[in-house]
Motif scaffolding. Structure first.
Motif, short mmCIF file in Angstrom:
data_model
loop_
_atom_site.label_atom_id
_atom_site.label_comp_id
_atom_site.label_asym_id
_atom_site.label_seq_id
_atom_site.Cartn_x
_atom_site.Cartn_y
_atom_site.Cartn_z
N LEU A 335 0.84 -1.20 0.00
CA LEU A 335 0.00 0.00 0.00
C LEU A 335 0.87 1.25 0.00
CD1 LEU A 335 -2.57 1.62 0.25
CD2 LEU A 335 -2.74 0.97 2.65
N LEU A 336 1.92 1.24 0.83
CA LEU A 336 2.83 2.39 0.87
C LEU A 336 3.58 2.52 -0.45
CD1 LEU A 336 3.71 4.53 2.96
CD2 LEU A 336 5.64 3.07 3.51
N ALA A 337 3.97 1.39 -1.04
CA ALA A 337 4.67 1.43 -2.32
C ALA A 337 3.78 1.97 -3.43
CB ALA A 337 5.17 0.03 -2.68
N SER A 338 2.49 1.61 -3.39
CA SER A 338 1.57 2.10 -4.43
C SER A 338 1.38 3.61 -4.34
CB SER A 338 0.22 1.39 -4.30
OG SER A 338 -0.42 1.74 -3.09
N SER A 339 1.57 4.18 -3.13
CA SER A 339 1.44 5.64 -2.98
C SER A 339 2.58 6.37 -3.67
CB SER A 339 1.39 6.02 -1.50
OG SER A 339 2.66 5.86 -0.88
N LYS A 340 3.69 5.64 -3.93
CA LYS A 340 4.82 6.25 -4.64
C LYS A 340 4.62 6.18 -6.16
CE LYS A 340 6.87 6.31 -0.59
NZ LYS A 340 7.09 7.54 0.19
N ILE A 341 3.67 5.33 -6.60
CA ILE A 341 3.46 5.13 -8.03
C ILE A 341 2.25 5.90 -8.55
CG2 ILE A 341 3.01 3.36 -9.79
CD1 ILE A 341 4.29 1.32 -7.86
N TYR A 342 1.16 5.85 -7.78
CA TYR A 342 -0.11 6.43 -8.25
C TYR A 342 -0.41 7.76 -7.57
CZ TYR A 342 -0.77 1.56 -9.69
OH TYR A 342 -0.61 0.32 -10.23
N LEU A 353 -4.83 -5.02 -5.84
CA LEU A 353 -3.38 -5.00 -5.61
C LEU A 353 -3.00 -5.74 -4.34
CD1 LEU A 353 -0.62 -3.78 -6.52
CD2 LEU A 353 -1.14 -1.84 -5.04
N LEU A 354 -3.81 -5.59 -3.29
CA LEU A 354 -3.50 -6.18 -1.99
C LEU A 354 -4.16 -7.54 -1.76
CD1 LEU A 354 -3.91 -3.01 0.31
CD2 LEU A 354 -1.85 -3.83 -0.85
N GLY A 359 -13.60 -2.84 0.55
CA GLY A 359 -13.83 -2.21 1.84
C GLY A 359 -12.69 -2.43 2.81
N ALA A 360 -12.10 -3.64 2.79
CA ALA A 360 -10.97 -3.94 3.68
C ALA A 360 -9.74 -3.14 3.28
CB ALA A 360 -10.66 -5.44 3.63
N ALA A 361 -9.54 -2.95 1.97
CA ALA A 361 -8.41 -2.14 1.50
C ALA A 361 -8.57 -0.69 1.94
CB ALA A 361 -8.32 -2.21 -0.03
N GLU A 362 -9.79 -0.18 1.86
CA GLU A 362 -10.05 1.20 2.32
C GLU A 362 -9.83 1.33 3.82
OE1 GLU A 362 -12.51 4.30 4.17
OE2 GLU A 362 -13.02 2.17 4.17
N THR A 363 -10.22 0.30 4.58
CA THR A 363 -10.03 0.31 6.03
C THR A 363 -8.55 0.33 6.39
OG1 THR A 363 -12.10 -0.90 6.39
CG2 THR A 363 -10.49 -0.96 8.16
N MET A 364 -7.74 -0.47 5.67
CA MET A 364 -6.30 -0.49 5.95
C MET A 364 -5.68 0.87 5.63
SD MET A 364 -3.35 -3.09 4.52
CE MET A 364 -3.83 -4.38 5.65
N ALA A 365 -6.05 1.47 4.50
CA ALA A 365 -5.52 2.79 4.13
C ALA A 365 -5.93 3.84 5.16
CB ALA A 365 -6.02 3.18 2.74
N ARG A 366 -7.17 3.76 5.61
CA ARG A 366 -7.67 4.74 6.59
C ARG A 366 -6.85 4.66 7.89
NH1 ARG A 366 -10.85 3.51 10.55
NH2 ARG A 366 -11.73 1.68 9.50
#
Length: 451
Positions: A335-342, A353-354, A359-366
């Motif tokens: 997730l942190l790596a994707s923030s460097k790309i997108y 990606l994960l 919903g679970a992906a959004e929860t992890m990012a939040r």
């Protein structure tokens, strides 16, 4: 044997001690060792419990027996172990009178059990030593015993009880001057942090110990490898990035089997399943522990996913969260790596990606944004996660840490403008490099363009 003991007890008080001591040596020196344990038990029981023997004589006899056992005069290890254990059990009811002798016997029994790799049993034997009595009130001696108990318990991965005795040792660390004990204490500290899933703290302590010259080279290599493992398992974010940078700069890590995953995590590359499987094989059982998903997270994931069922996109993953410590570490890193790309990504795209439900992906990012481990914002109307353009700042921090020089760039305004300008510069430089390469090989001829 009983008649012999009664006969010796009738001697004068001055003669009793030497007579019983001589009997101890006589029993142990017998060629036939089969009855040694039985006869020693009868002797100890008699001198401890018979009032006619007297306390002074009893202590003399027990002290001599402890000395003989410590010198290894009983060759058979099983008989020696039986004699030591039986003597402790026989004397335990009178521990107040024979505390010093029983404590020494417990140390001997712990040594025997440790040689047999009965770690927890050896620790329990040491726990039975009374360290708060007047005879054993030296803080350095207490700490030595506590550290040994912690080390033995950790060998059997009993981290909960080990932490209890570690906390006792920590109160006495100021009084310790022995370098060996202090090093063992620091190693126990690192291992307890590891077992408690305080991976950042464990990685730093392991890395620090890997530089200590007094430790064997092979042991230092194991500690360095443990430091890399803990850094990989640590929660993704700025603190872990600093630890990863410190380990990546260490030239010794290039020789480790985990160097590949260390470098990929340091450079914020997305990890693939094959690389994760290879790293997983190096982990210990506690580092593969299952983690529970909270009911709130499960409910939030299900709620968001219900809103996405009408989407025309392919079916998303149904996983509602990571299942193991490694699983969570890898997901947070990706997730942190994707923030460097997108610049931004949809909930469904991040979930793909994960390998998580949207919903679970959004929860992890939040959660990562709330904890300050990820820079960004969430648009729940459009179901988008926006990442802040902080790549240049992160690069500068990494370079300032010793990985290169910091190059000052012109302030051109908004972060997206900076990123766009950087992309143009990189593209133009790549085109120029290609043209020069083709020209050098005679594949492109430069000339004047006529209008």
């Amino acid at each position: 044997m009983e008649s012999r003991l009664v006969q010796l007890s009738s001697l004068g008080q001055k003669d009793k001690g030497p007579a019983f001591i001589a009997l101890v040596h006589e029993i142990i020196a017998r060629p036939d060792q089969s009855a040694v344990a039985q006869d020693i038990h009868a002797l100890v029981d008699f001198v401890v419990n018979q009032e006619s023997v007297g306390l002074v004589v009893g202590r003399q006899v027990l002290s001599e027996l402890v000395k003989v056992l410590g010198e290894g005069q009983i060759a058979d290890p099983e008989i020696r172990k039986r004699v030591v254990k039986d003597t402790i059990d026989t004397t335990q009811p009178k521990i107040v009178s024979f505390e010093e002798q029983v404590s020494t016997l417990r140390f001997q029994l712990a040594d025997i059990l440790e040689e047999e790799e009965e770690w927890s049993e050896a620790a329990r034997v040491l726990m039975g030593i009374s360290l708060d009595s007047g005879q054993r009130c030296v803080d350095s001696e207490k700490m030595r015993v506590y550290v040994r108990i912690v080390r033995l318990l950790l060998e059997d991965e009993d981290s909960v009880q080990a932490e209890t005795y570690f906390n006792r040792a920590q109160l006495l660390v100021h009084s310790a001057n022995d370098k060996e004990i202090l090093l063992q204490f620091k190693l126990c500290q690192a291992r307890i942090s590891d077992y408690s899933r305080k991976f950042l703290e464990a990685a730093s302590r392991y890395h620090e110990l890997s530089y200590v010259a007094e430790i064997d080279e092979e042991e230092r290599r194991h500690m360095l490898m443990a430091a890399v493992t803990c850094a990989v398992l640590a929660p993704a974010g700025p603190n872990r990035s600093r630890v990863l940078a410190s380990l990546y700069r260490d030239e010794r890590t290039a020789e480790l089997p985990t160097y590949n995953i260390l470098s990929k995590m340091f450079f914020d590359h997305i990890l693939r399943s094959a690389e994760i499987k290879e790293f997983e094989a190096t982990l210990k059982p506690h580092q593969l522990a299952k983690i529970a998903i909270s009911s709130n997270d499960r409910l939030a994931s299900a709620t968001h996913d219900d809103d996405l069922t009408s989407s025309s996109e392919p079916a998303a993953s149904t996983r509602t969260g990571p299942t193991t410590v490694l699983d969570r570490a890898v997901m947070e890193h990706n997730l942190l790596a994707s923030s460097k790309i997108y610049n931004n990504i949809t909930f469904r795209g991040l979930g793909a990606l994960l390998d998580l439900a949207p919903g679970a992906a959004e929860t992890m990012a939040r959660k990562m944004i709330e904890q300050g481990r990820l820079r960004g914002s969430i648009d729940q109307v459009d179901r988008l996660i926006w990442f802040q353009g902080n790549r240049e700042e992160d690069d500068a921090q990494g370079k300032a840490g010793g990985l290169g020089e910091v190059v000052e760039t012109e302030d051109t305004g908004a972060p997206f403008t900076k990123r766009w300008d950087a992309q143009i510069r990189v593209t133009a430089a790549n085109v120029e490099s290609i043209v020069q390469h083709l020209t050098g090989r005679g594949l492109v001829k430069t000339g004047t363009v006529h209008g």
